[in-house]
Design a protein around this motif. Sequence first.
Motif, mmCIF file in Angstrom:
data_model
loop_
_atom_site.group_PDB
_atom_site.id
_atom_site.type_symbol
_atom_site.label_atom_id
_atom_site.label_comp_id
_atom_site.label_asym_id
_atom_site.label_seq_id
_atom_site.Cartn_x
_atom_site.Cartn_y
_atom_site.Cartn_z
ATOM 1 N N ASN A 279 0.824 -1.018 -0.015
ATOM 2 C CA ASN A 279 -0.024 -0.057 -0.186
ATOM 3 C C ASN A 279 0.788 1.116 -0.028
ATOM 4 O O ASN A 279 1.589 1.643 1.048
ATOM 5 N N LEU A 280 0.911 2.033 -1.145
ATOM 6 C CA LEU A 280 1.893 3.028 -1.186
ATOM 7 C C LEU A 280 1.233 4.371 -1.063
ATOM 8 O O LEU A 280 1.865 5.629 -1.027
ATOM 9 N N GLU A 281 -0.084 4.363 -0.929
ATOM 10 C CA GLU A 281 -0.956 5.479 -0.708
ATOM 11 C C GLU A 281 -0.591 6.298 0.578
ATOM 12 O O GLU A 281 -0.295 7.567 0.411
ATOM 13 N N VAL A 282 -0.069 5.724 1.693
ATOM 14 C CA VAL A 282 0.380 6.440 3.021
ATOM 15 C C VAL A 282 1.691 7.135 2.737
ATOM 16 O O VAL A 282 1.777 8.180 3.013
ATOM 17 N N MET A 283 2.634 6.574 2.026
ATOM 18 C CA MET A 283 3.827 6.842 1.794
ATOM 19 C C MET A 283 3.581 8.275 0.601
ATOM 20 O O MET A 283 4.425 9.163 1.062
ATOM 21 N N ASN A 284 2.984 7.985 -0.219
ATOM 22 C CA ASN A 284 2.718 8.923 -1.332
ATOM 23 C C ASN A 284 2.100 10.069 -0.715
ATOM 24 O O ASN A 284 2.636 11.494 -1.162
ATOM 25 N N LYS A 285 1.088 10.218 0.453
ATOM 26 C CA LYS A 285 0.374 11.382 0.856
ATOM 27 C C LYS A 285 1.594 12.034 1.695
ATOM 28 O O LYS A 285 1.415 13.228 1.756
ATOM 29 N N LEU A 286 2.285 11.224 2.600
ATOM 30 C CA LEU A 286 3.411 11.726 3.141
ATOM 31 C C LEU A 286 4.512 12.524 2.374
ATOM 32 O O LEU A 286 4.639 13.658 2.935
ATOM 33 N N LEU A 287 4.754 11.919 1.345
ATOM 34 C CA LEU A 287 5.679 12.815 0.498
ATOM 35 C C LEU A 287 5.223 13.910 -0.034
ATOM 36 O O LEU A 287 5.977 14.918 -0.050
ATOM 37 N N SER A 288 3.957 13.996 -0.438
ATOM 38 C CA SER A 288 3.375 15.146 -0.804
ATOM 39 C C SER A 288 3.166 16.374 0.102
ATOM 40 O O SER A 288 3.711 17.458 0.012
ATOM 41 N N ILE A 289 3.028 15.930 1.352
ATOM 42 C CA ILE A 289 2.930 16.821 2.450
ATOM 43 C C ILE A 289 4.402 17.508 2.749
ATOM 44 O O ILE A 289 4.532 18.637 3.113
ATOM 45 N N LEU A 290 5.397 16.463 2.804
ATOM 46 C CA LEU A 290 6.707 17.029 3.058
ATOM 47 C C LEU A 290 7.573 17.853 2.120
ATOM 48 O O LEU A 290 8.344 18.461 2.205
ATOM 49 N N SER A 291 6.573 17.759 0.801
ATOM 50 C CA SER A 291 7.461 18.578 -0.203
ATOM 51 C C SER A 291 7.322 20.003 -0.017
ATOM 52 O O SER A 291 7.689 20.977 -0.781
ATOM 53 N N LYS A 292 6.201 20.573 0.843
ATOM 54 C CA LYS A 292 5.993 21.970 1.037
ATOM 55 C C LYS A 292 6.231 22.444 2.558
ATOM 56 O O LYS A 292 5.194 22.763 3.337
ATOM 57 N N PRO A 293 7.485 21.904 3.027
ATOM 58 C CA PRO A 293 7.416 21.983 4.635
ATOM 59 C C PRO A 293 7.338 23.696 5.228
ATOM 60 O O PRO A 293 7.041 23.706 6.553
ATOM 61 N N TYR A 294 7.581 24.493 4.355
ATOM 62 C CA TYR A 294 7.574 25.993 4.930
ATOM 63 C C TYR A 294 6.252 26.681 4.508
ATOM 64 O O TYR A 294 5.844 27.759 4.641
ATOM 65 N N GLU A 295 5.214 25.777 4.063
ATOM 66 C CA GLU A 295 4.142 26.539 3.427
ATOM 67 C C GLU A 295 2.878 25.802 4.458
ATOM 68 O O GLU A 295 2.964 24.914 4.782
ATOM 69 N N LYS A 296 1.954 26.943 4.594
ATOM 70 C CA LYS A 296 0.830 26.428 5.289
ATOM 71 C C LYS A 296 -0.276 25.596 4.365
ATOM 72 O O LYS A 296 -0.483 25.719 3.202
ATOM 73 N N GLN A 297 -0.534 24.445 4.799
ATOM 74 C CA GLN A 297 -1.489 23.222 4.292
ATOM 75 C C GLN A 297 -2.710 22.992 4.880
ATOM 76 O O GLN A 297 -2.627 23.211 6.160
ATOM 77 N N VAL A 298 -3.463 22.756 4.226
ATOM 78 C CA VAL A 298 -4.833 22.394 4.950
ATOM 79 C C VAL A 298 -5.041 20.996 5.457
ATOM 80 O O VAL A 298 -4.442 20.016 4.867
ATOM 81 N N ASP A 299 -5.644 20.767 6.453
ATOM 82 C CA ASP A 299 -5.842 19.185 7.106
ATOM 83 C C ASP A 299 -4.585 18.629 7.318
ATOM 84 O O ASP A 299 -4.449 17.306 6.875
ATOM 85 N N ILE A 300 -3.539 19.208 7.922
ATOM 86 C CA ILE A 300 -2.253 18.434 8.108
ATOM 87 C C ILE A 300 -1.775 18.191 9.850
ATOM 88 O O ILE A 300 -1.034 17.867 9.989
ATOM 89 N N GLN A 301 -2.927 18.574 10.557
ATOM 90 C CA GLN A 301 -2.741 18.665 11.890
ATOM 91 C C GLN A 301 -2.067 17.176 12.556
ATOM 92 O O GLN A 301 -1.157 17.289 13.301
ATOM 93 N N ASP A 302 -2.702 16.248 11.829
ATOM 94 C CA ASP A 302 -2.124 14.883 12.229
ATOM 95 C C ASP A 302 -0.764 14.368 11.960
ATOM 96 O O ASP A 302 -0.134 13.683 12.476
#
Length: 480
Positions: A441-464
């Motif tokens: 199951n690569l979905e969990v990793m791909n989502k993590l990589l997507s969020i980590l690709s913008k570490p200095y930007e405010k993103q929605v729904d990333i509290q977890d």
Amino acid sequence: MTIGWHFDNTYSKLSNTFKEEIKPTPVHNPAVVILNDNLAKDLNLDFSNISKKDLSEIFSGNKIPKDITTIAQAYAGHQFGHFTMLGDGRAVLLGEHIASNNKRFDVQFKGSGRTSFSRTGDGRAVLGPMLREYIISEAIHTLKIPTTRSLAVVKTGEKVVRENLLPGAILTRVASSHIRVGTFQYIAAKQNLDDLNTLVNYTIDRHYPEIKSSNNKALDLLNLVMERQCKLVVDWMRVGFIHGVMNTDNMAISGETIDYGPCAFMNQYDPKTVFSSIDKFGRYSFSNQPPITKWNLARFAECLIPIINKDEDTAIKLATETIDNFQNIYEEKWLNMMRDKLGLYGNDKNDKKLINDLLNWMQKNKADYTNTFCYLMNIKINDQIYKDEHFVKWYNEWQKRISKNNNSKERSLKLMNNVNPIIIPRNHKVEEALAAANEDNLEVMNKLLSILSKPYEKQVDIQDYQLPLNNKDYQTFCGT
């Protein structure tokens, strides 16, 4: 195949002292797990017309480009303080790819089979640690820290014996080069002055051409490598990164972060934080990273003694003076980095106290390192802890300091936003991604990589992804 490879393999043309010519060991049933499209574009490579089967053959080493000489590199290393002759025991250098900007990149297969340097190892790697390197190296890259990067990970279709049977994998690593402090230690141990001069000249040509005509190339090289390593470790300290295995064979002369074994990110601020299962005495803890860098650089300096000066006493004096300057260089860079994290412009004699007061409060109150600076940037994550009266008192002092030098809060905030990540690879999130990937199951990793690709930007729904877990007993492993 119209991929765009442009190989010019200079390291493989060095004498056999430096390497062993060897091909990757073929694997039976390779399958691509992940391909780094962004990195491929940076390298001017195009895999869009290549079938998944062919991609698997390429990145497993089953199918290598014609007319290139693949090698395993020789190097040594102080591993937890003990000197050992090493080398690429499970890696093969495919070659040096030249991108369109004329930059040269090593392309290396990691986990590609036994070499003469393998000792008792099997030359293989397993899926979890290779995906960990992919995730963390990409995170370090987006955090604006020099690093090797991962182009692809393939499963080999074979099982590897560790504590139990695990899925085998090969990672394709891209680096400015794989020349390490340990490379110099290996050549110096051979006591061949011609080879040592060859390595110094090769390294300067490749990474520090500005000193090619220097009167003392070896001493200038030592100074430049020290400067880069200081900057690199200051960047690690900026984001709470703990390398975990800072042996001399894991210190790249280019100044890039290399070898993501038992690495992790600090949650609660504690200078003594260690996650590596093999670091029993905290040699490579968070706060020990600067002194270990100096120690490693001293080992590098020892290798260069014969060519710093013909008179050994003079050479030792010059090298010692250089290494002794490490503390001044590091402390200045660290202080300026912490000023940036707090949005402080100019210098004030009380800055160091202001910074240390905050760090001491964080340690005493077990405050999260990343989220504390987020709070100071008005990004509120689990903010009850910051109502503490001692923090409020510190906060008021900080506000007074910000107002100096005709500064504005907006200007300070802009500075802070550039250096303080909102998101880091939280250790439990990395583990979740690796566990899912092991179940295909690569979905969990791909989502993590997507969020980590913008570490200095405010993103929605990333509290977890921002909340730490209490991972006092969390351990990481080398995966070798």
